[in-house]
Scaffold this motif. Structure first.
Motif, PDB file in Angstrom:
ATOM      1  N   LEU B  93      -3.258   1.428  10.915  1.00  0.00           N
ATOM      2  CA  LEU B  93      -3.476   0.635   9.700  1.00  0.00           C
ATOM      3  C   LEU B  93      -4.400   1.372   8.728  1.00  0.00           C
ATOM      4  O   LEU B  93      -4.120   1.478   7.534  1.00  0.00           O
ATOM      5  N   GLU B  96      -2.688   4.355   7.127  1.00  0.00           N
ATOM      6  CA  GLU B  96      -1.734   4.013   6.062  1.00  0.00           C
ATOM      7  C   GLU B  96      -2.466   3.660   4.772  1.00  0.00           C
ATOM      8  O   GLU B  96      -2.143   4.166   3.703  1.00  0.00           O
ATOM      9  N   GLU B  97      -3.464   2.790   4.875  1.00  0.00           N
ATOM     10  CA  GLU B  97      -4.152   2.374   3.643  1.00  0.00           C
ATOM     11  C   GLU B  97      -4.964   3.525   3.036  1.00  0.00           C
ATOM     12  O   GLU B  97      -5.038   3.650   1.815  1.00  0.00           O
ATOM     13  N   ARG B 100      -2.551   5.918   1.261  1.00  0.00           N
ATOM     14  CA  ARG B 100      -1.928   5.386   0.031  1.00  0.00           C
ATOM     15  C   ARG B 100      -3.003   4.874  -0.926  1.00  0.00           C
ATOM     16  O   ARG B 100      -3.107   3.671  -1.167  1.00  0.00           O
ATOM     17  N   ILE B 101      -3.786   5.771  -1.466  1.00  0.00           N
ATOM     18  CA  ILE B 101      -4.851   5.325  -2.372  1.00  0.00           C
ATOM     19  C   ILE B 101      -4.526   5.693  -3.815  1.00  0.00           C
ATOM     20  O   ILE B 101      -5.339   5.524  -4.702  1.00  0.00           O
ATOM     21  N   ASP B 105      -2.888   1.373  -5.998  1.00  0.00           N
ATOM     22  CA  ASP B 105      -3.126   0.862  -4.652  1.00  0.00           C
ATOM     23  C   ASP B 105      -4.596   0.462  -4.543  1.00  0.00           C
ATOM     24  O   ASP B 105      -5.426   0.901  -5.317  1.00  0.00           O
ATOM     25  N   THR B 106      -4.885  -0.386  -3.559  1.00  0.00           N
ATOM     26  CA  THR B 106      -6.196  -1.025  -3.562  1.00  0.00           C
ATOM     27  C   THR B 106      -7.180  -0.390  -2.579  1.00  0.00           C
ATOM     28  O   THR B 106      -8.217  -0.966  -2.277  1.00  0.00           O
ATOM     29  N   VAL B 108      -8.763   0.809   0.971  1.00  0.00           N
ATOM     30  CA  VAL B 108      -8.787   0.222   2.310  1.00  0.00           C
ATOM     31  C   VAL B 108      -9.365  -1.198   2.217  1.00  0.00           C
ATOM     32  O   VAL B 108     -10.488  -1.395   1.762  1.00  0.00           O
ATOM     33  N   SER B 109      -8.579  -2.158   2.654  1.00  0.00           N
ATOM     34  CA  SER B 109      -8.961  -3.572   2.539  1.00  0.00           C
ATOM     35  C   SER B 109     -10.041  -3.955   3.553  1.00  0.00           C
ATOM     36  O   SER B 109     -10.218  -3.282   4.576  1.00  0.00           O
ATOM     37  N   VAL B 112      -8.514  -4.591   7.038  1.00  0.00           N
ATOM     38  CA  VAL B 112      -8.234  -3.399   7.849  1.00  0.00           C
ATOM     39  C   VAL B 112      -9.533  -2.799   8.381  1.00  0.00           C
ATOM     40  O   VAL B 112      -9.627  -2.419   9.546  1.00  0.00           O
TER      41      VAL B 112
END
Lengths: 163, 158
Positions: B93, B96-97, B100-101, B105-106, B108-109, B112
């Protein structure tokens, strides 16, 4: 992990599934090599993050004798030496036809022209249908969070032998 | 397929690579996070970035280390797969985050990050971040240079 809905146990799902499988039979017995179709199905399923379909098509491809290197590099095929020009054209189509969202040009002329260098009308029709079909399956299985892992490639091999 | 800059002719390139390889050492030399988890990180980032060279290298390294073929095959679509434990899923997870920055894109949430911290202590989390940063850097080198895959031997790069 359990699927959100037992889709095939609904009356609609049963009928729909039967028709989708009939489509698969038409694709399978068409004029494009099975290995090419499996590469496209794996790539689409990776892009769409579909565990169920990726598990299935990796197993189907391995069952049909696909090599580990070719299977491992599908997600990053461009600089890999393992694919023919015709397979690369099919993979490029699969990627563009999967990533349609909010993109004005959809499948580019470059990708289409490259495809038509390697495939005649009948084969091209199969490729277009194959991408549409796997995207449909991906949507169903991702939406339902259908768990991967239990697929046995012998089941499908038998079905095609019996077709 | 040929690489866009030949490291045998452009002397700066091997020097830069050596420095980058040095930066990766702390992740390699200590067994704080399982090697197999770091390889999942390497593979998933390389797939997202479409890096043939790194995908080839890391799948070969994983197979060489005894990783199960179906685990290797399912990294690109791991969520509904039964092959990865909760700690590995948290690392995937994060990968992936953190990969993809780009624009819009937001990053790392909080969800996560919280999931990562359930399974990894501060040092382990630092290792994961370092590994993700390094593999994304390597992906950039090899995608930009169109470095061809297919000739990797396990252990070739130390």
């Amino acid at each position: 992990m359990e699927a959100r809905l037992k889709f095939r146990e609904t009356e609609f799902g049963m009928r729909f599934y039967k028709n989708m499988l009939a489509n698969e039979g038409v694709l399978h017995h068409g004029p494009v090599p099975g290995a090419t179709l499996e590469l496209m199905k794996i790539r689409a399923s990776q892009i769409n993050g579909c565990g169920f379909c990726t598990d299935m098509h990796v197993k189907d491809a391995a069952y049909a004798g696909e090599t580990p290197e070719r299977l491992a590099l599908v997600a990053a095929w461009r600089e890999a030496p393992y694919y023919t020009e015709a397979e690369r054209a099919a993979l490029a189509l699969a990627e563009e036809a999967c990533r349609l969202a909010d993109r004005p040009d959809g499948v580019s002329d470059e990708t289409w022209d490259e495809l038509r260098k390697h495939y005649d009308d009948e084969q091209t029709a199969v490729l277009v249908a194959a991408v549409a079909q796997i995207n449909a399956w991906n949507r169903i299985n991702v939406t339902l969070r259908n768990p991967a892992g239990d697929y046995d490639p012998e089941v499908k091999a038998k079905r095609y032998r019996d077709d | 397929m040929t690489i866009r800059l030949n490291p045998e002719e452009v002397e700066t390139l091997p020097k830069i690579w050596k420095a980058f390889a040095g930066a990766g050492k702390p992740m390699q030399s200590q067994d704080i996070v399982p090697r197999s988890t770091l390889e999942l990180v390497n593979l998933r980032a390389s797939q997202i970035n479409g890096c043939s060279f790194c995908t080839d290298m890391h799948t070969i390294d994983m197979a060489h280390a005894g990783e199960e073929p179906q685990r290797i095959a399912m990294v690109a679509a791991w969520r509904e797969a039964p092959y990865f434990n909760e700690a590995e899923r948290a690392a995937l997870l994060l990968t992936e985050e953190a990969t993809r920055i780009a624009d819009g894109d937001t990053g790392v949430s909080d969800e996560v990050w919280a999931e990562v911290r359930k399974h990894y202590d501060e040092n382990q989390a630092a290792i994961l971040i370092g590994q993700i940063a390094m593999i994304n850097a390597w992906n950039r080198f090899n995608v930009i240079l169109q470095n061809p895959a297919g000739n990797y031997t396990p252990g070739q790069w130390g």
